[in-house]
Design a protein around this motif. Sequence first.
Motif, PDB file in Angstrom:
ATOM      1  N   ASP A  97      -3.842  13.873  -6.050  1.00 42.00           N
ATOM      2  CA  ASP A  97      -4.023  12.424  -6.034  1.00 42.00           C
ATOM      3  C   ASP A  97      -5.071  12.116  -4.962  1.00 42.00           C
ATOM      4  O   ASP A  97      -4.903  12.475  -3.793  1.00 42.00           O
ATOM      5  N   SER A  98      -6.155  11.423  -5.353  1.00 44.80           N
ATOM      6  CA  SER A  98      -7.257  11.212  -4.419  1.00 44.80           C
ATOM      7  C   SER A  98      -6.908  10.301  -3.249  1.00 44.80           C
ATOM      8  O   SER A  98      -7.677  10.211  -2.285  1.00 44.80           O
TER       9      SER A  98
ATOM     10  N   GLY B 243     -10.282   4.060  -8.701  1.00 49.28           N
ATOM     11  CA  GLY B 243      -9.816   3.146  -7.663  1.00 49.28           C
ATOM     12  C   GLY B 243      -8.299   3.182  -7.505  1.00 49.28           C
ATOM     13  O   GLY B 243      -7.685   2.170  -7.158  1.00 49.28           O
ATOM     14  N   GLY B 244      -7.710   4.334  -7.793  1.00 52.58           N
ATOM     15  CA  GLY B 244      -6.259   4.470  -7.665  1.00 52.58           C
ATOM     16  C   GLY B 244      -5.491   3.825  -8.812  1.00 52.58           C
ATOM     17  O   GLY B 244      -4.268   3.788  -8.800  1.00 52.58           O
ATOM     18  N   LEU B 245      -6.233   3.323  -9.789  1.00 55.28           N
ATOM     19  CA  LEU B 245      -5.627   2.617 -10.917  1.00 55.28           C
ATOM     20  C   LEU B 245      -5.643   3.517 -12.147  1.00 55.28           C
ATOM     21  O   LEU B 245      -6.688   4.082 -12.498  1.00 55.28           O
TER      22      LEU B 245
ATOM     23  N   VAL C 215     -13.473   8.926  -9.062  1.00 53.58           N
ATOM     24  CA  VAL C 215     -14.837   8.835  -8.539  1.00 53.58           C
ATOM     25  C   VAL C 215     -14.989   7.741  -7.472  1.00 53.58           C
ATOM     26  O   VAL C 215     -15.735   7.913  -6.498  1.00 53.58           O
ATOM     27  N   LEU C 216     -14.265   6.643  -7.652  1.00 50.45           N
ATOM     28  CA  LEU C 216     -14.408   5.524  -6.710  1.00 50.45           C
ATOM     29  C   LEU C 216     -13.754   5.854  -5.363  1.00 50.45           C
ATOM     30  O   LEU C 216     -14.349   5.613  -4.299  1.00 50.45           O
ATOM     31  N   LEU C 217     -12.555   6.426  -5.409  1.00 48.04           N
ATOM     32  CA  LEU C 217     -11.899   6.783  -4.137  1.00 48.04           C
ATOM     33  C   LEU C 217     -12.689   7.874  -3.408  1.00 48.04           C
ATOM     34  O   LEU C 217     -12.727   7.894  -2.171  1.00 48.04           O
TER      35      LEU C 217
ATOM     36  N   LEU D  16      -4.536   0.520  -0.834  1.00 51.42           N
ATOM     37  CA  LEU D  16      -4.693   1.892  -0.337  1.00 51.42           C
ATOM     38  C   LEU D  16      -5.398   1.919   1.019  1.00 51.42           C
ATOM     39  O   LEU D  16      -5.131   2.783   1.848  1.00 51.42           O
ATOM     40  N   LEU D  17      -6.308   0.961   1.236  1.00 49.75           N
ATOM     41  CA  LEU D  17      -7.055   0.932   2.496  1.00 49.75           C
ATOM     42  C   LEU D  17      -6.332   0.138   3.582  1.00 49.75           C
ATOM     43  O   LEU D  17      -6.735   0.172   4.748  1.00 49.75           O
TER      44      LEU D  17
END
Length: 205
Positions: free
Chosen positions: A74-75, A23-25, A41-43, A121-122
């Motif tokens: 970076d996703s 999740g970018g974390l 995986v989450l992004l 991010l969104l």
Amino acid sequence: MNIRIGYGWDSHAFKPGVPLKIGGLSIDHPEGLAGHSDGDVLLHAITDALLGAVSVGDIGSFFPPGDARWKDADSSIFLNLALEEIRNAGYRIVNVDTTLVLAAPKIGPIAGEMRDRVAELLGIKPSDVGIKAKTPEGLNADHVAQAHAVVLLQKIENADDLRVMEASIESEEEIEKVLQKIGTQAHDIDPRPALKPLFDTDDIT
Ligand code: MG
């Protein structure tokens, strides 16, 4: 159609000695997720949900795993492309809901921070992002992280007008005019009618 739904799923295996990002974390954990990119995986699941919602393919069709450019990427790059796709299609995100399936680390204590990061991010509010996590009971998948994501999109009203307005803005004066026009339009909207009680309470005996 004014609304569209999208769904995404992804899985990555845990691998020792690589940083863990979900999740970018960045998460302090002895293992990270193996992948051509940073393995977030989450992004990836959210990116697929966004692309699917506007029917433009999936993350693999935009970013082939064999392409050296996306090695350790970076996703958020993938996510930004998906955001651009939905904007181009004239939609905005209403809300996003997700479920992570993994044995460790425990997501509960960091779910709030992860929600804030995904929302950032969104470009939406944290209250429009759901982060849930489950352990993979009975799946024999303790060394894998899976993520499911659903998104709801809403058509931006007068998207064509907004694009024309953006393209025609050339000076601060123009911007001021556009802002005044938007303000006038906003004032023209009928106020929501006041709720009327179904009965006069004085009449109840
Ligand atoms: Mg992936």
